[in-house]
Design an enzyme around this catalytic site. Structure first.
Site, PDB file in Angstrom:
ATOM      1  N   LYS A  54     -21.750   5.692  -6.356  1.00  0.00           N
ATOM      2  CA  LYS A  54     -20.733   6.190  -6.699  1.00  0.00           C
ATOM      3  C   LYS A  54     -20.452   6.043  -8.143  1.00  0.00           C
ATOM      4  O   LYS A  54     -19.230   6.366  -9.146  1.00  0.00           O
ATOM      5  CB  LYS A  54     -19.672   4.948  -6.285  1.00  0.00           C
ATOM      6  CG  LYS A  54     -19.346   5.257  -4.769  1.00  0.00           C
ATOM      7  CD  LYS A  54     -18.091   4.545  -4.293  1.00  0.00           C
ATOM      8  CE  LYS A  54     -18.140   4.398  -2.816  1.00  0.00           C
ATOM      9  NZ  LYS A  54     -18.985   3.370  -2.147  1.00  0.00           N
ATOM     10  N   HIS A  59     -24.056  -5.568 -13.496  1.00  0.00           N
ATOM     11  CA  HIS A  59     -24.269  -6.116 -12.317  1.00  0.00           C
ATOM     12  C   HIS A  59     -24.637  -5.111 -11.255  1.00  0.00           C
ATOM     13  O   HIS A  59     -25.675  -5.271 -10.780  1.00  0.00           O
ATOM     14  CB  HIS A  59     -22.948  -7.158 -11.914  1.00  0.00           C
ATOM     15  CG  HIS A  59     -23.100  -7.330 -10.339  1.00  0.00           C
ATOM     16  ND1 HIS A  59     -23.008  -6.334  -9.448  1.00  0.00           N
ATOM     17  CD2 HIS A  59     -23.434  -8.513  -9.487  1.00  0.00           C
ATOM     18  CE1 HIS A  59     -23.001  -6.926  -8.305  1.00  0.00           C
ATOM     19  NE2 HIS A  59     -23.455  -8.065  -8.371  1.00  0.00           N
ATOM     20  N   ASN A  60     -23.873  -3.984 -11.330  1.00  0.00           N
ATOM     21  CA  ASN A  60     -24.369  -2.953 -10.372  1.00  0.00           C
ATOM     22  C   ASN A  60     -25.549  -2.115 -10.841  1.00  0.00           C
ATOM     23  O   ASN A  60     -26.205  -1.869  -9.873  1.00  0.00           O
ATOM     24  CB  ASN A  60     -22.842  -1.890 -10.432  1.00  0.00           C
ATOM     25  CG  ASN A  60     -22.076  -2.449  -9.502  1.00  0.00           C
ATOM     26  OD1 ASN A  60     -21.799  -3.706  -9.379  1.00  0.00           O
ATOM     27  ND2 ASN A  60     -21.250  -1.660  -8.671  1.00  0.00           N
ATOM     28  N   HIS A  68     -38.683  14.787 -41.500  1.00  0.00           N
ATOM     29  CA  HIS A  68     -37.793  13.736 -41.293  1.00  0.00           C
ATOM     30  C   HIS A  68     -38.117  12.431 -41.944  1.00  0.00           C
ATOM     31  O   HIS A  68     -37.261  11.329 -41.685  1.00  0.00           O
ATOM     32  CB  HIS A  68     -37.678  13.422 -39.682  1.00  0.00           C
ATOM     33  CG  HIS A  68     -37.103  14.855 -38.832  1.00  0.00           C
ATOM     34  ND1 HIS A  68     -35.811  14.996 -39.279  1.00  0.00           N
ATOM     35  CD2 HIS A  68     -37.547  15.589 -38.270  1.00  0.00           C
ATOM     36  CE1 HIS A  68     -35.536  16.099 -38.545  1.00  0.00           C
ATOM     37  NE2 HIS A  68     -36.602  16.681 -38.068  1.00  0.00           N
ATOM     38  N   ARG A 117     -42.732  13.848 -36.807  1.00  0.00           N
ATOM     39  CA  ARG A 117     -41.299  14.288 -37.163  1.00  0.00           C
ATOM     40  C   ARG A 117     -41.283  14.853 -38.573  1.00  0.00           C
ATOM     41  O   ARG A 117     -40.575  15.713 -38.866  1.00  0.00           O
ATOM     42  CB  ARG A 117     -40.515  13.252 -36.853  1.00  0.00           C
ATOM     43  CG  ARG A 117     -40.021  12.870 -35.452  1.00  0.00           C
ATOM     44  CD  ARG A 117     -39.396  11.676 -35.152  1.00  0.00           C
ATOM     45  NE  ARG A 117     -38.203  11.936 -35.916  1.00  0.00           N
ATOM     46  CZ  ARG A 117     -37.451  10.815 -36.594  1.00  0.00           C
ATOM     47  NH1 ARG A 117     -37.968  10.055 -37.303  1.00  0.00           N
ATOM     48  NH2 ARG A 117     -36.036  11.189 -36.977  1.00  0.00           N
ATOM     49  N   ASN A 158     -13.759  -0.948  -9.644  1.00  0.00           N
ATOM     50  CA  ASN A 158     -14.951  -0.781 -10.117  1.00  0.00           C
ATOM     51  C   ASN A 158     -14.905   0.328 -11.444  1.00  0.00           C
ATOM     52  O   ASN A 158     -15.165   1.235 -11.342  1.00  0.00           O
ATOM     53  CB  ASN A 158     -16.159  -0.198  -9.468  1.00  0.00           C
ATOM     54  CG  ASN A 158     -16.876  -1.407  -9.045  1.00  0.00           C
ATOM     55  OD1 ASN A 158     -17.283  -2.468  -9.588  1.00  0.00           O
ATOM     56  ND2 ASN A 158     -17.731  -1.223  -7.907  1.00  0.00           N
ATOM     57  N   GLU A 189     -27.920  -4.465  -9.312  1.00  0.00           N
ATOM     58  CA  GLU A 189     -28.172  -4.065  -8.047  1.00  0.00           C
ATOM     59  C   GLU A 189     -28.722  -2.817  -7.649  1.00  0.00           C
ATOM     60  O   GLU A 189     -29.847  -2.789  -6.795  1.00  0.00           O
ATOM     61  CB  GLU A 189     -26.660  -4.113  -7.573  1.00  0.00           C
ATOM     62  CG  GLU A 189     -26.284  -3.756  -6.099  1.00  0.00           C
ATOM     63  CD  GLU A 189     -24.877  -3.367  -5.755  1.00  0.00           C
ATOM     64  OE1 GLU A 189     -24.143  -4.353  -6.313  1.00  0.00           O
ATOM     65  OE2 GLU A 189     -24.356  -2.263  -5.397  1.00  0.00           O
ATOM     66  N   LYS A 197     -19.675  -6.331 -15.120  1.00  0.00           N
ATOM     67  CA  LYS A 197     -19.713  -5.885 -13.460  1.00  0.00           C
ATOM     68  C   LYS A 197     -20.496  -4.527 -13.423  1.00  0.00           C
ATOM     69  O   LYS A 197     -21.198  -4.598 -12.470  1.00  0.00           O
ATOM     70  CB  LYS A 197     -18.154  -5.572 -13.159  1.00  0.00           C
ATOM     71  CG  LYS A 197     -18.451  -4.948 -11.678  1.00  0.00           C
ATOM     72  CD  LYS A 197     -18.849  -5.854 -10.503  1.00  0.00           C
ATOM     73  CE  LYS A 197     -19.306  -5.378  -9.339  1.00  0.00           C
ATOM     74  NZ  LYS A 197     -18.873  -4.433  -8.560  1.00  0.00           N
ATOM     75  N   LYS A 243      -8.952   2.825  -6.166  1.00  0.00           N
ATOM     76  CA  LYS A 243     -10.229   3.787  -6.559  1.00  0.00           C
ATOM     77  C   LYS A 243     -10.062   4.006  -8.201  1.00  0.00           C
ATOM     78  O   LYS A 243      -9.126   4.263  -8.595  1.00  0.00           O
ATOM     79  CB  LYS A 243     -10.156   5.313  -6.013  1.00  0.00           C
ATOM     80  CG  LYS A 243     -11.386   5.974  -6.059  1.00  0.00           C
ATOM     81  CD  LYS A 243     -11.254   7.280  -5.371  1.00  0.00           C
ATOM     82  CE  LYS A 243     -12.511   8.026  -5.814  1.00  0.00           C
ATOM     83  NZ  LYS A 243     -12.307   9.607  -5.323  1.00  0.00           N
ATOM     84  N   SER A 294     -17.335  -8.933  -7.000  1.00  0.00           N
ATOM     85  CA  SER A 294     -18.535  -8.087  -6.116  1.00  0.00           C
ATOM     86  C   SER A 294     -18.512  -9.022  -4.989  1.00  0.00           C
ATOM     87  O   SER A 294     -17.980 -10.199  -4.821  1.00  0.00           O
ATOM     88  CB  SER A 294     -19.609  -8.298  -7.019  1.00  0.00           C
ATOM     89  OG  SER A 294     -20.877  -7.911  -6.193  1.00  0.00           O
ATOM     90  N   GLY A 350     -18.698  -7.242  -1.741  1.00  0.00           N
ATOM     91  CA  GLY A 350     -18.306  -6.459  -0.215  1.00  0.00           C
ATOM     92  C   GLY A 350     -17.224  -7.357   0.649  1.00  0.00           C
ATOM     93  O   GLY A 350     -16.257  -7.945   0.251  1.00  0.00           O
ATOM     94  N   ASN A 393       0.822  -1.021   0.209  1.00  0.00           N
ATOM     95  CA  ASN A 393      -0.061   0.026  -0.086  1.00  0.00           C
ATOM     96  C   ASN A 393       0.840   1.217   0.122  1.00  0.00           C
ATOM     97  O   ASN A 393       1.864   1.123   0.568  1.00  0.00           O
ATOM     98  CB  ASN A 393      -0.888   0.178   1.401  1.00  0.00           C
ATOM     99  CG  ASN A 393      -1.957   1.141   1.033  1.00  0.00           C
ATOM    100  OD1 ASN A 393      -1.620   2.446   1.180  1.00  0.00           O
ATOM    101  ND2 ASN A 393      -3.200   0.583   0.846  1.00  0.00           N
TER     102      ASN A 393
HETATM  103  C1  6PG Z   1     -20.423  -5.033  -5.285  1.00  0.00           C
HETATM  104  C2  6PG Z   1     -20.891  -3.797  -5.243  1.00  0.00           C
HETATM  105  C3  6PG Z   1     -19.712  -2.679  -5.067  1.00  0.00           C
HETATM  106  C4  6PG Z   1     -20.140  -1.131  -5.084  1.00  0.00           C
HETATM  107  C5  6PG Z   1     -21.316  -0.917  -3.988  1.00  0.00           C
HETATM  108  C6  6PG Z   1     -21.485   0.791  -3.980  1.00  0.00           C
HETATM  109  O1  6PG Z   1     -20.694  -5.586  -6.259  1.00  0.00           O
HETATM  110  O2  6PG Z   1     -19.762  -5.474  -4.260  1.00  0.00           O
HETATM  111  O3  6PG Z   1     -21.469  -3.282  -6.271  1.00  0.00           O
HETATM  112  O4  6PG Z   1     -18.989  -2.837  -6.154  1.00  0.00           O
HETATM  113  O5  6PG Z   1     -18.835  -0.451  -4.614  1.00  0.00           O
HETATM  114  O6  6PG Z   1     -22.438  -1.359  -4.166  1.00  0.00           O
HETATM  115  O7  6PG Z   1     -22.015   1.166  -5.046  1.00  0.00           O
HETATM  116  P1  6PG Z   1     -22.708   2.613  -4.874  1.00  0.00           P
HETATM  117  O8  6PG Z   1     -21.993   3.496  -3.833  1.00  0.00           O
HETATM  118  O9  6PG Z   1     -22.695   3.196  -6.483  1.00  0.00           O
HETATM  119  O10 6PG Z   1     -24.019   2.206  -4.418  1.00  0.00           O
END
Ligand code: 6PG
Length: 461
Positions: A239, A165-166, A431, A425, A82, A169, A162, A55, A108, A110, A12
């Site tokens: 995010k 996926h989000n 058009h 249109r 991400n 989500e 991914k 990040k 994915s 968490g 790090n």
């Molecule tokens: C995952 C999540 C993760 C993401 C959070 C926050 O699959 O583990 O998608 O990647 O960081 O869900 O997303 P938001 O801040 O946009 O809600």
């Protein structure tokens, strides 16, 4: 990785974190530390595999720039953040020019997933996959002993999957929030009762991580014994990955309406101060209480949630199909459903059904057309319509539940009113339009008698 027998070197840029890690979480393990990128690179076996979890955005580019001069041809950089998929495409090309391999991997799950098995969605330079496969498939979550990780495709395919996926989500979370809102406002249920309902739902076709945690969140009490969830400010953060999915839907002309509504619902929620002011000015219907049978209504909410979820995933897979065609990715849709089946935030029993649908028919154009999902929506739709109608009548917003229903009704319509759009249109902008019985041939009409006969050229954006 360490838990699964791989020797890991941790670095790090804040080097005290490395020391802290070695003295605490990594104590007694085979994890070794490095206090500089040079030291880290020197400690790695060739081909070197360097995985970044930083990040998304500039930090990723900055790490890559620092790593390039330290690495040799054939070494592999893996981005597990991400990242935006177009950034990943660019980085793949940049590193290929230097003889290095790049993998952009969706990760994915968490904190729990990170420690005990995430869902992993790697894409990029396929040549690098044999050097990473055993590590990834040993650490990832398993569903019926099958790894929730496989090669997704070239360039940014892993990060694209991914991203979708989000987006899904976001949709799942918004649908659950609307169910909660209806139970709370229309039925006056308390958090314990709602928690029991979600617990019950989690035993059936809605069985999923997000329903499970919602039940736990609703029954969680603060130190004063009051439900913590009710004390949390109703302004959602984000995010960007849901927004990127919605933008991608717009870019590729795919109606990912539920995901877009879910992003906008978060935006609207964050206008908290404006909403407080408006709540004192703007009127809605009198009262938000539903006077019919409570138990029936709860069951209808469950059906509405389930049917909308099917629409949301159908839209997500439509988007994946468009992107695959655009970028020449050979996506395995059943394989993607399996990757999402375990470990990740949207993990659910339902994804097993999606995998079955694509296994049965890998060329399935739309999930809604698979027998299992067609019948499920058929079973749920009367309740779904009741819930959306009641939401409208009671003034309780249901953007995701209702936009899913609109999509469903639009998708199953052989005829939509877009003929009138075409006429408008052509009326105001020449058009042109096609005739229903002879598509492919474009016409212009001088609607007013005062317009000219010159038409605009035809192109679709
Ligand atoms: C995952 C999540 C993760 C993401 C959070 C926050 O699959 O583990 O998608 O990647 O960081 O869900 O997303 P938001 O801040 O946009 O809600």
């Amino acid at each position: 990785m360490n838990d699964n027998g791989w020797v890991v070197c941790a670095y790090n840029r804040t080097t005290e974190k490395v020391d802290h890690f070695l003295e605490n979480e990594a104590k007694g393990t085979k994890v070794v530390g490095a206090h500089s990128l040079q030291e880290m690179v020197a400690k790695l076996k060739k081909p070197r595999r360097v995985m970044m979890l930083v990040k998304a955005g500039a930090a990723v580019d900055s790490f890559i720039e620092k790593l390039i001069p330290l690495l040799d041809k054939g070494d592999i950089i893996i981005d597990g953040g991400n990242s935006e998929y177009q950034d990943t495409q660019r980085r793949c090309h940049q590193l290929a020019e230097r003889g290095l391999f790049y993998i952009g991997s969706g990760v994915s799950g968490g904190e729990e997933g990170a420690r005990y098995g995430p869902s992993l969605m790697p894409g990029g330079h396929r040549e690098a996959w044999p050097y990473v496969k055993d590590i990834f498939q040993s650490i990832c979550a398993k569903s019926n002993d099958e790894p929730c990780c496989d090669w997704v495709g070239e360039d940014g395919a892993g990060h694209y999957v991914k991203m979708v996926h989000n987006g899904i989500e976001y949709g799942d979370m918004q649908l659950i929030c609307e169910a909660y809102h209806l139970m709370k406002s229309a039925l006056g249920m308390d958090t314990d009762d709602m928690s029991s309902v979600f617990n019950e739902w989690n035993k059936g076709e809605l069985d999923s991580f997000l329903i499970e945690i919602t039940a736990n969140i609703l029954k969680f009490k603060d130190s004063d014994g009051e439900p913590l969830v009710e004390k949390i400010r109703d302004a959602a953060g984000q995010k960007g990955t849901g927004k990127w999915t919605a933008i991608s839907g717009l870019d590729y002309g795919t109606p990912t309406t539920l995901i877009a509504e879910s992003v906008f619902a978060r935006c609207l929620s964050s206008l908290k101060d404006e909403r407080i002011k408006a709540s004192n000015v703007l009127e809605g219907p009198e009262g938000t209480t539903y006077n019919g049978d409570k138990k029936d209504f709860v069951e209808n909410i469950r059906k509405a949630l389930y049917a909308s979820k099917i629409v949301s995933y159908a839209q997500g897979f439509m988007l994946l199909r468009e992107a695959a065609a655009k970028f020449g990715w050979n996506l395995n849709y059943g394989g993607i459903a399996l990757m999402w089946r375990g470990g990740c935030i949207i993990r659910s029993v339902f994804l097993g059904k999606i995998k079955e649908a694509f296994d049965k028919n890998p060329h399935l154009t739309n999930l809604l057309l698979d027998d299992f999902f067609k019948n499920a929506v058929g079973r749920c739709q009367a309740g779904w319509r009741q819930v959306v109608a009641q939401g409208v009548l009671l003034g309780i917003p249901t953007p995701a539940l209702s936009s899913a229903l609109s999509f469903y009704d639009g998708y199953r319509s052989a005829k939509l009113p877009a003929n009138l759009i075409q006429a408008q249109r052509d009326y105001f902008g020449a058009h042109t339009y096609e005739l229903a019985e002879a598509p492919g041939k474009f016409h212009h009409t001088n609607w007013t008698g005062t317009g000219g006969n010159v038409s605009a050229s035809t192109y679709a954006v």
